[in-house]
Enzyme design. Structure first.
Site, PDB file in Angstrom:
ATOM      1  N   HIS A 266       0.829  -1.203   0.000  1.00 25.40           N
ATOM      2  CA  HIS A 266       0.000   0.000   0.000  1.00 25.40           C
ATOM      3  C   HIS A 266       0.864   1.254   0.000  1.00 25.40           C
ATOM      4  O   HIS A 266       1.828   1.363   0.757  1.00 25.40           O
ATOM      5  CB  HIS A 266      -0.933   0.001   1.214  1.00 25.40           C
ATOM      6  CG  HIS A 266      -2.126   0.883   1.034  1.00 25.40           C
ATOM      7  ND1 HIS A 266      -2.101   2.224   1.327  1.00 25.40           N
ATOM      8  CD2 HIS A 266      -3.364   0.613   0.555  1.00 25.40           C
ATOM      9  CE1 HIS A 266      -3.283   2.745   1.049  1.00 25.40           C
ATOM     10  NE2 HIS A 266      -4.067   1.791   0.574  1.00 25.40           N
ATOM     11  N   PRO A 267       0.530   2.246  -0.841  1.00 20.60           N
ATOM     12  CA  PRO A 267       1.404   3.415  -1.034  1.00 20.60           C
ATOM     13  C   PRO A 267       1.167   4.574  -0.077  1.00 20.60           C
ATOM     14  O   PRO A 267       1.709   5.656  -0.288  1.00 20.60           O
ATOM     15  CB  PRO A 267       1.069   3.836  -2.470  1.00 20.60           C
ATOM     16  CG  PRO A 267      -0.380   3.504  -2.616  1.00 20.60           C
ATOM     17  CD  PRO A 267      -0.591   2.239  -1.804  1.00 20.60           C
ATOM     18  N   CYS A 268       0.393   4.378   0.989  1.00 17.66           N
ATOM     19  CA  CYS A 268       0.016   5.508   1.849  1.00 17.66           C
ATOM     20  C   CYS A 268       1.203   6.164   2.544  1.00 17.66           C
ATOM     21  O   CYS A 268       1.125   7.332   2.942  1.00 17.66           O
ATOM     22  CB  CYS A 268      -1.030   5.076   2.876  1.00 17.66           C
ATOM     23  SG  CYS A 268      -0.500   3.753   3.981  1.00 17.66           S
ATOM     24  N   ARG A 269       2.330   5.444   2.705  1.00 21.11           N
ATOM     25  CA  ARG A 269       3.491   6.014   3.396  1.00 21.11           C
ATOM     26  C   ARG A 269       4.661   6.314   2.469  1.00 21.11           C
ATOM     27  O   ARG A 269       5.699   6.811   2.916  1.00 21.11           O
ATOM     28  CB  ARG A 269       3.971   5.061   4.504  1.00 21.11           C
ATOM     29  CG  ARG A 269       2.915   4.656   5.512  1.00 21.11           C
ATOM     30  CD  ARG A 269       2.305   5.838   6.233  1.00 21.11           C
ATOM     31  NE  ARG A 269       3.290   6.650   6.922  1.00 21.11           N
ATOM     32  CZ  ARG A 269       3.780   6.366   8.126  1.00 21.11           C
ATOM     33  NH1 ARG A 269       3.387   5.294   8.760  1.00 21.11           N
ATOM     34  NH2 ARG A 269       4.657   7.177   8.683  1.00 21.11           N
TER      35      ARG A 269
END
Length: 318
Positions: A266-269
């Site tokens: 997941h690219p949220c960070r």
């Protein structure tokens, strides 16, 4: 329960991505995000220095208009995975690349330990077992040293963000030591140096897409066993660090390839981690060019999938 939460989040983010306008102006240095043009530039640099990666178009019906038709996403195939994560010998040298938050933070669970121990037990200490004070202290002690094994040396661009034109990519001599794709086609069987026995090897296909909502790259993985049969979801989670399984890594629909859901980091960070690297390099009196984005990206996401041996890219200094 976590799978249900991930499904709801994925649906909501899909709608949000559809409504999000395409980023036009560069905010790389300020926030660590990319425009589609910068993603293509970084992808060209990766393909040039590591030919095991190639551009791909994907399904014609899923082409994104803000990316070139022949450069929709990056692809590498048949990447070997010789060990399961539980066979890694965990140490107390965990490094926190990003602070703890409600989604678990970004932890490099294997920063210096390269030894793989057959049959060793797994020290499954989740982020939830650490107190907030412990996390804050760990971050204070380790954030400055995060990913310190990465080396920033002079590259072809002499540390500057040069524009990589197609003609330049063809004329320059590739100096990176890479493993040709042909050498990976039959990696299912590997002879152990110690006893001569045959090790049954999994292989993975890896994709890097551009996430329009988060405005960062996104890594996707699809695994096969030694007989080229697709791995189940539970089997793929065996090759994901337990600090990230079902939290940082979730099963979602690929934006360019039809079929069943694929495992994705997941690219949220991603933008926060990249901003940290940019600031660190700047404080050292250097400049980090946007063309280096995917080289760095592949190094810090390897903390999530430490046994998938995909990273044959060049080194860089901090």
């Amino acid at each position: 329960m976590q799978n249900v939460i991930n499904t709801v989040k994925g649906t909501a983010l899909g709608v949000a991505e559809y409504l999000t306008p395409v980023l036009k102006d560069s905010k790389f240095k300020e926030t660590g995000v990319l425009t589609p043009e910068e993603f293509v530039k970084a992808g060209d640099h990766l393909v040039h220095h590591c030919p095991t990666w190639q551009w791909s178009t994907g399904d014609e019906s899923k082409i994104k208009p803000y990316l070139p038709k022949n450069k929709q996403f990056l692809l590498t195939r048949n990447v070997p995975c010789y060990k399961r994560c539980k066979q890694l010998e965990y140490t107390e040298q965990e490094k926190i690349v990003q602070p703890e938050d409600e989604e678990g933070g970004w932890v490099d669970t294997h920063p210096t330990n390269d030894n793989l121990t057959e049959g060793s037990g797994t020290a499954e200490m989740s982020n939830d077992e650490k107190s907030d004070s412990d996390e804050a202290e760990d971050m204070k002690n380790n954030l400055g040293n995060a990913m310190s094994e990465l080396v920033l040396g002079d590259d072809d661009d002499d540390g500057e963000a040069a524009v990589m034109e197609d003609s330049d990519l063809e004329d320059e001599e590739d100096e990176a030591e890479v493993k040709p794709i042909s050498d990976r086609e039959h990696v299912a069987l590997k002879t152990s140096e110690s006893g001569g026995e045959i090790i049954q090897t999994r292989t993975y296909d890896l994709n890097i897409t551009y996430d329009k909502y988060y405005q960062t790259p996104r890594l996707w993985v699809s695994g096969h066993d030694e007989n080229r049969h697709p791995l189940s979801v539970d089997q793929m989670y065996e090759d994901v660090s337990q600090d990230h399984a079902k939290r940082t890594v979730t099963m979602e629909s690929h934006p360019h390839i039809p079929g069943p859901p694929m495992a994705s980091v997941h690219p949220c960070r991603h933008a926060e981690v990249m901003k940290f690297f940019i600031q660190t390099v700047t404080e050292g009196g250097r400049e980090l060019g946007v063309h280096m984005y995917l080289i760095i990206f592949l190094k810090f996401v390897q903390a999530v999938i430490p046994t998938i041996e995909y990273d044959y890219t060049q080194n860089f200094t901090m």
